[in-house]
Scaffold this active site. Structure first.
Site, mmCIF file in Angstrom:
data_model
loop_
_atom_site.group_PDB
_atom_site.id
_atom_site.type_symbol
_atom_site.label_atom_id
_atom_site.label_comp_id
_atom_site.label_asym_id
_atom_site.label_seq_id
_atom_site.Cartn_x
_atom_site.Cartn_y
_atom_site.Cartn_z
ATOM 1 N N HIS A 225 -17.336 -14.870 1.447
ATOM 2 C CA HIS A 225 -16.045 -15.373 1.912
ATOM 3 C C HIS A 225 -14.930 -14.334 1.821
ATOM 4 O O HIS A 225 -13.861 -14.522 2.392
ATOM 5 C CB HIS A 225 -15.652 -16.658 1.166
ATOM 6 C CG HIS A 225 -15.210 -16.457 -0.245
ATOM 7 N ND1 HIS A 225 -16.033 -16.632 -1.332
ATOM 8 C CD2 HIS A 225 -14.012 -16.112 -0.766
ATOM 9 C CE1 HIS A 225 -15.374 -16.414 -2.449
ATOM 10 N NE2 HIS A 225 -14.129 -16.095 -2.128
ATOM 11 N N ASP A 255 -23.176 -17.131 -0.647
ATOM 12 C CA ASP A 255 -21.845 -16.535 -0.731
ATOM 13 C C ASP A 255 -21.895 -15.097 -1.232
ATOM 14 O O ASP A 255 -21.048 -14.660 -2.007
ATOM 15 C CB ASP A 255 -20.912 -17.374 -1.613
ATOM 16 C CG ASP A 255 -19.437 -17.047 -1.357
ATOM 17 O OD1 ASP A 255 -19.131 -16.482 -0.296
ATOM 18 O OD2 ASP A 255 -18.608 -17.361 -2.232
ATOM 19 N N SER A 335 -12.393 -12.762 -6.410
ATOM 20 C CA SER A 335 -13.677 -13.013 -5.765
ATOM 21 C C SER A 335 -14.409 -11.706 -5.472
ATOM 22 O O SER A 335 -13.837 -10.775 -4.899
ATOM 23 C CB SER A 335 -13.484 -13.774 -4.460
ATOM 24 O OG SER A 335 -13.429 -15.147 -4.703
#
Length: 478
Positions: A225, A255, A335
């Site tokens: 993402h 992911d 992230s």
């Protein structure tokens, strides 16, 4: 009217056109501000050595009336402060000038200004409008990605001329102690060169995230993402250099994504293991929250095998993470960054944070989630070599279990000739365990299966007609 702060005018008028008394106030201004009496007499002030300080009209701060105002002339709109200790003059933002902020106060340095792109509504949600759903209590957000760009506010001292002084009571020591081997300081110093900041752009949207260096030739591991839909990718390194990067492969299911920066001679991170972690174990998170590169936070492993579901803007489930839960501070921009153990080995890829669910709120509340490195590295290896990844498959579809007294994943149907069918698991079975892991709901089953590789054999425990059974299932490929 100005932007909300009163100002004095040469005519003595306030911002609403009213006349203001032309008497000196404690700041040397001939016009008394709102709330101060025009003709109040200020008592003589003394400094810490007992010497008198300048009175009104000097333009300084020494002549501000003391907080103890029990014996002062009547002052409109001032609360009684008898028997309160005198306080240093305070800024409009609460904390004394020249002193650290007091608990519960903020902004002692005056107005702040944005550095970098201003936050957007999409950025507050973590990028692309996607979110994580954890049960029915909290909502977690993906911490980075296109559209997830966030601004950073920095303090900037205002134009006030206040100063503070102190007298040294003894010898001073400016040297910092050397990092003790194995300390957080030592581990951070060793790992920081292997963690990068990633900036992505797609059209007019800009986002940010983090990544870890896998190879000296520029191969970097991050989240799907973070780079999903990115048209341009720029990597910033710990030494201050930058390089463009291209995407080698992405996998929305896990992911995980792998990119390659146009730079060599990099320091790869040390890869650890996630199959032997313990709750309570000390961990360190490194990444670029809110674009603040090289940020280090510490905490512990709060839980293991935590199923966390990600969903797209249309509400469809895109991935289920078999997550490591940590209380190390993780925020938007973390992230793809590193979760490392006390030896400096990579044990997880920071991916998401939980929030209270309030609209517009997304920041660390001590509930962060990381993809276990064993799973992340298996996927990263496939992406690096082939550009795509495979996932394990049990060969069943599941539905929510309405019987709260019997936790488990309820099998809606079994795929013909699939792994579960070959092992004899029937429709309507209630799966309650995979190997030694208890399964309480459908998401837990999905997370448990995806933590394995295609071809692995697992022991599945299930019940049929209130009878408990087990089956060895060789997982297929989805």
């Amino acid at each position: 009217m100005n932007d909300g702060a009163y100002r004095d005018t040469p005519q003595g008028n306030d911002d609403f056109g009213g006349q203001r008394p032309a008497s000196p106030n404690p700041y040397g201004n001939p016009y008394a501000p709102h709330g101060w009496p025009a003709d109040a007499q200020v008592p003589q002030q003394f400094d810490q050595y007992g010497q008198p300080v300048p009175g009104p009209g000097t333009g300084g701060f020494a002549a501000i009336p003391p907080t103890n105002q029990a014996n002062q002339p009547n002052q409109p709109n001032q609360p009684s402060q008898a028997n309160q200790p005198s306080q240093a003059p305070t800024s409009p933002y609460g904390a004394p000038f020249g002193q650290p902020p007091v608990d519960g106060q903020s902004g002692q340095f005056g107005p702040t200004g944005p550095l970098g792109p201003a936050p957007s509504d999409e950025g507050k949600r973590g990028g692309n409008g996607k979110k994580l759903l954890l049960g029915a209590v909290v909502v977690a957000v993906l911490a980075g990605g296109v559209g997830g760009g966030v601004g950073v506010l920095v303090a900037d001292r205002d134009n006030g001329s206040s100063t503070s002084a102190s007298v040294a009571a003894g010898p001073t020591e400016t040297a910092q102690p050397a990092a003790a081997p194995g300390s957080v300081q030592d581990v951070a110093n060793r790992v920081l060169p292997s963690v990068v900041s990633i900036t992505v752009a797609s059209g007019r949207q800009v986002g940010s995230g983090s990544g870890v260096i896998l190879a000296s030739d520029g191969v970097i591991l991050t989240n799907n993402h973070v780079v999903q839909d990115a048209e341009r990718v720029l990597v910033s390194f710990n030494d201050g250099s930058r390089a463009a990067a291209k995407v080698l492969g992405t996998d929305p299911v896990s992911d995980i994504a792998v990119i390659k920066a146009d730079k060599t001679g990099l320091k790869p991170i040390t890869i650890g293991a996630s199959n032997n972690l313990s709750v309570g174990q000390n961990v360190i998170a490194i990444g670029s929250p809110l674009g603040l590169e090289g940020t280090v936070t510490t905490g512990i492993i709060s839980a293991l095998n935590r199923p966390v579901s990600t969903s797209g803007a249309d509400g469809s489930t895109e991935s289920v993470i078999d997550a490591i839960q940590t209380d190390a501070a993780i925020n938007p921009g973390n992230s793809g960054g590193a979760l490392i153990n006390s030896s400096g080995a990579l044990i997880g890829i920071n991916t998401a944070i939980a929030t209270t669910g309030a609209e517009g709120e997304s920041g660390s509340i001590g509930l962060g989630f990381s993809i276990p490195i064993d799973q992340a590295m298996r996927v990263a290896k496939e992406l690096r070599e082939t550009g795509k990844a495979t996932q394990a498959n049990l060969g069943v579809s599941v539905r929510p279990n309405s019987d709260l007294e019997k936790p488990g994943a309820l099998v809606a149907s079994v795929v013909r000739n699939g792994p579960a069918a070959k092992a004899g698991i029937p429709d309507g079975a209630l799966i309650t365990g995979v190997n030694d892991r208890k399964i309480a709901a459908a998401d837990a089953l999905v997370a448990a299966i995806r933590s394995h590789a295609p071809g692995d054999t697992v022991k599945v425990t299930y019940t049929v007609s209130n009878q408990s059974k087990t089956a060895d299932v060789t997982l297929g490929t989805m």
